[in-house]
Design an enzyme around this catalytic site. Structure first.
Site, PDB file in Angstrom:
ATOM      1  CD1 TRP A 258      15.729  44.204  18.341  1.00 57.72           C
ATOM      2  CD2 TRP A 258      17.096  43.173  16.893  1.00 57.72           C
ATOM      3  NE1 TRP A 258      15.281  44.484  17.074  1.00 57.72           N
ATOM      4  CE2 TRP A 258      16.094  43.873  16.164  1.00 57.72           C
ATOM      5  CE3 TRP A 258      18.055  42.436  16.181  1.00 57.72           C
ATOM      6  CZ2 TRP A 258      16.053  43.848  14.770  1.00 57.72           C
ATOM      7  CZ3 TRP A 258      17.995  42.426  14.797  1.00 57.72           C
ATOM      8  CH2 TRP A 258      17.020  43.126  14.108  1.00 57.72           C
ATOM      9  CD1 TRP A 259      14.845  49.288  24.170  1.00 60.19           C
ATOM     10  CD2 TRP A 259      14.341  47.202  24.801  1.00 60.19           C
ATOM     11  NE1 TRP A 259      13.819  49.362  25.085  1.00 60.19           N
ATOM     12  CE2 TRP A 259      13.487  48.097  25.490  1.00 60.19           C
ATOM     13  CE3 TRP A 259      14.211  45.837  25.029  1.00 60.19           C
ATOM     14  CZ2 TRP A 259      12.518  47.655  26.396  1.00 60.19           C
ATOM     15  CZ3 TRP A 259      13.253  45.411  25.928  1.00 60.19           C
ATOM     16  CH2 TRP A 259      12.429  46.309  26.610  1.00 60.19           C
ATOM     17  CG  ASN A 260      12.135  45.337  18.548  1.00 62.88           C
ATOM     18  OD1 ASN A 260      12.780  45.774  17.597  1.00 62.88           O
ATOM     19  ND2 ASN A 260      11.923  44.038  18.710  1.00 62.88           N
TER      20      ASN A 260
ATOM     21  CG  ASP B 286      14.720  38.215  12.868  1.00 66.63           C
ATOM     22  OD1 ASP B 286      15.612  37.850  12.076  1.00 66.63           O
ATOM     23  OD2 ASP B 286      14.246  39.362  12.870  1.00 66.63           O
ATOM     24  CG  ASP B 287      10.258  38.422  12.497  1.00 66.84           C
ATOM     25  OD1 ASP B 287      10.173  38.082  13.691  1.00 66.84           O
ATOM     26  OD2 ASP B 287      10.353  39.608  12.140  1.00 66.84           O
TER      27      ASP B 287
ATOM     28  CE  LYS C 204      13.276  41.472  10.443  1.00 62.29           C
ATOM     29  NZ  LYS C 204      14.250  42.075  11.339  1.00 62.29           N
TER      30      LYS C 204
ATOM     31  CG  ASP D 241       8.498  47.752  12.553  1.00 64.81           C
ATOM     32  OD1 ASP D 241       8.043  47.597  13.709  1.00 64.81           O
ATOM     33  OD2 ASP D 241       9.403  47.034  12.084  1.00 64.81           O
TER      34      ASP D 241
ATOM     35  N   GLY E 243      16.773  47.617  11.676  1.00 66.10           N
ATOM     36  CA  GLY E 243      16.139  46.322  11.518  1.00 66.10           C
ATOM     37  C   GLY E 243      14.634  46.383  11.419  1.00 66.10           C
TER      38      GLY E 243
ATOM     39  CE1 TYR F 116      11.776  38.726  18.202  1.00 67.58           C
ATOM     40  CE2 TYR F 116      11.697  36.992  16.542  1.00 67.58           C
ATOM     41  CZ  TYR F 116      11.203  38.167  17.065  1.00 67.58           C
ATOM     42  OH  TYR F 116      10.133  38.795  16.456  1.00 67.58           O
TER      43      TYR F 116
END
Length: 476
Positions: free
Chosen positions: A246-248, A142-143, A63, A253, A32, A186
């Site tokens: 959802w772990w970033n 999202d975003d 994305k 990025d 993602g 989110y």
């Protein structure tokens, strides 16, 4: 007899703890991130990686795939559809759920004739994916902030749309899984207003959304320093359900903090630490967002798999050591020296991962304390030992690392060697009480490469600048 019975009971308890550990039901990788997509070969390999690491799901959501986000209405061209079909087949062979995601929110219409047309286009896209074998779907919102910082659509409209998508999927097909989504708000601090009350968007979205739909969230922020048990339960309370995560991390990025006057570019720093600071209780799902550097992502992803397999007993340090040994064998000690200086990710809005090189920082603190007091330096031997270890590790990895790894970390390894060499000159300068001329030249070389290769900003790199600053004001 009593002792035998007790022994049997002990073995049963031990067996139950080791065999029936409570795994997170849906656990895997979400592709993602923004930027260069993984290749077909890398995607196939991640599916095999998931299988071998007891992960059971993969979300396709790059994305920068135009057909995922900007051109979501358009069908995939034949070649791309064939590639996705091949991936679905690999996923099935490895017992991994292939979750196809689409992000239509940039320009999705919810009402009237345009809304009906968009709904039909989305269902047509999902129908095509079903025909190539997909049984798990996700729709993300999202975003989606506009130029005024307001959300394009209300939470009620988005949730209603999702409910309708799930209902239609279930009407057409009897074997699809629950839909997965990411709302526009989110993360928890975005869900709450200044007063601490839940925003209207989140309240409407949560109240309207079907309880069957899985909601993913990222913690207190987009990229944050862990999710405590208390914060996780507070977020669950907002939604009235058990949220997925959802772990970033290890995703990179985004730019890390500036280095001198130059800002590191996206992907310049590698996140090579372990997954840490996640809830000990089971979430409904957990997905780890990786780096574009696929092979180097496997370090964190493998520790995440250990966490997801049994959150209650997870030990990040033990998992990290185990993964490094499994992935790098005899090179594991050298890789750990490198990785410990490249674990923490941080900028003005993001913070995640273990602090870089805490033992190095402690050693520097001891030396600098005596230097600032203009006394005989203490702790020189320990700091010198660590600097030698850094340079040896860099050389060993540059000369012996497998090409697939080296292709993704060579700039950072070369930078690591430069930093180690500059650290040695910094220590020598402190001992001599004057700046070695080579130090400033090497520092300029480090900063020249910093936009594309950064690590140890608050540890080994900081020692160089702190030494120059100190000697420039104290003795020059």
């Amino acid at each position: 007899m009593t002792n035998k019975i007790l022994s049997v009971i002990f073995l049963l308890v031990l067996f139950s703890r080791t065999t029936f550990a409570a795994s997170i039901p849906l656990r895997g990788v979400v592709e993602g991130f923004y930027g260069k997509e993984w290749t077909a070969e890398e995607r196939a390999d991640v599916l095999r990686f998931c299988h071998s690491n007891h992960l059971n799901a993969y979300i396709y959501a790059p994305k920068d795939d135009p057909y995922h986000r900007k051109k979501w209405r358009k069908p995939y061209p034949a070649d791309k559809l064939d590639a996705l079909g091949n991936l679905v087949a690999v996923a099935q062979q490895n017992n991994v759920r292939f979750i196809f995601a689409v992000s239509p929110g940039l320009d999705l219409s919810y009402h009237g004739a345009k809304g009906e047309k968009d709904f039909a286009l989305l269902m047509r896209k999902l129908d095509v994916m079903y025909k190539i074998g997909v049984r798990d779907f996700a729709v993300f919102f999202d975003d989606l902030k506009d130029k005024n910082g307001m959300h394009h659509e209300s939470g009620k409209a988005q949730a209603g749309f999702l409910n309708r998508v799930q209902k239609e999927l279930r009407r057409q097909y009897k074997d699809v899984a629950s839909l997965i989504t990411v709302p526009t708000e989110y993360y928890r601090f975005d869900m709450l207003g200044n007063s601490g009350e839940t925003n209207d968007y989140t309240k409407d979205f949560a109240d309207t959304l079907s309880k069957e739909i899985i909601v993913l969230y990222t913690g207190d922020g987009v990229v944050c320093d862990g999710i405590s048990e208390e914060d996780y339960q507070a977020a669950n309370t907002i939604y009235g359900r058990e949220l997925g995560i959802w772990w970033n991390y290890p995703v990179n990025d985004y730019s890390v903090a500036p280095v001198g006057k130059r800002r590191a570019k996206r992907n310049a720093k590698l996140a090579l630490g372990a997954i840490e600071k996640l809830p000990a209780s089971n979430a409904s799902a957990v997905f780890f967002n990786p780096m574009s550097q696929y092979n180097m992502s496997k370090i964190a992803l493998a520790t995440g798999a250990i966490y997801a397999d049994d959150p209650a007993s997870y030990d990040a340090s033990q998992a990290w050591d185990r993964v490094l040994k499994e992935q790098f064998g005899e090179l594991a000690p050298a890789m750990k020296v490198f990785a410990v200086h490249s674990s923490h990710m941080e900028n003005s809005w993001a913070k995640c991962g273990a602090d870089d090189a805490p033992e190095f920082v402690d050693a520097v603190r001891t030396v600098m304390m005596s230097a600032r007091l203009n006394r005989k330096l203490t702790g020189v031997a320990e700091l010198s030992r660590q600097i030698d270890e850094m340079e040896k590790a860099a050389d060993l990895l540059l000369n012996n690392l497998e090409p697939r790894y080296l292709a993704e970390c060579k700039p950072q390894l070369k930078q690591f060697k430069r930093i180690a060499q500059a650290d040695r000159l910094a220590l020598k300068s402190l001992q001599d009480k004057k700046i070695d001329p080579r130090l400033k030249a090497l520092r300029r070389e480090i900063h020249k490469h910093a936009p594309k290769a950064i690590l140890s900003e608050k540890a080994a790199l900081k020692f160089i600048d702190d030494t120059i600053d100190l000697l420039g004001t104290q003795w020059e």
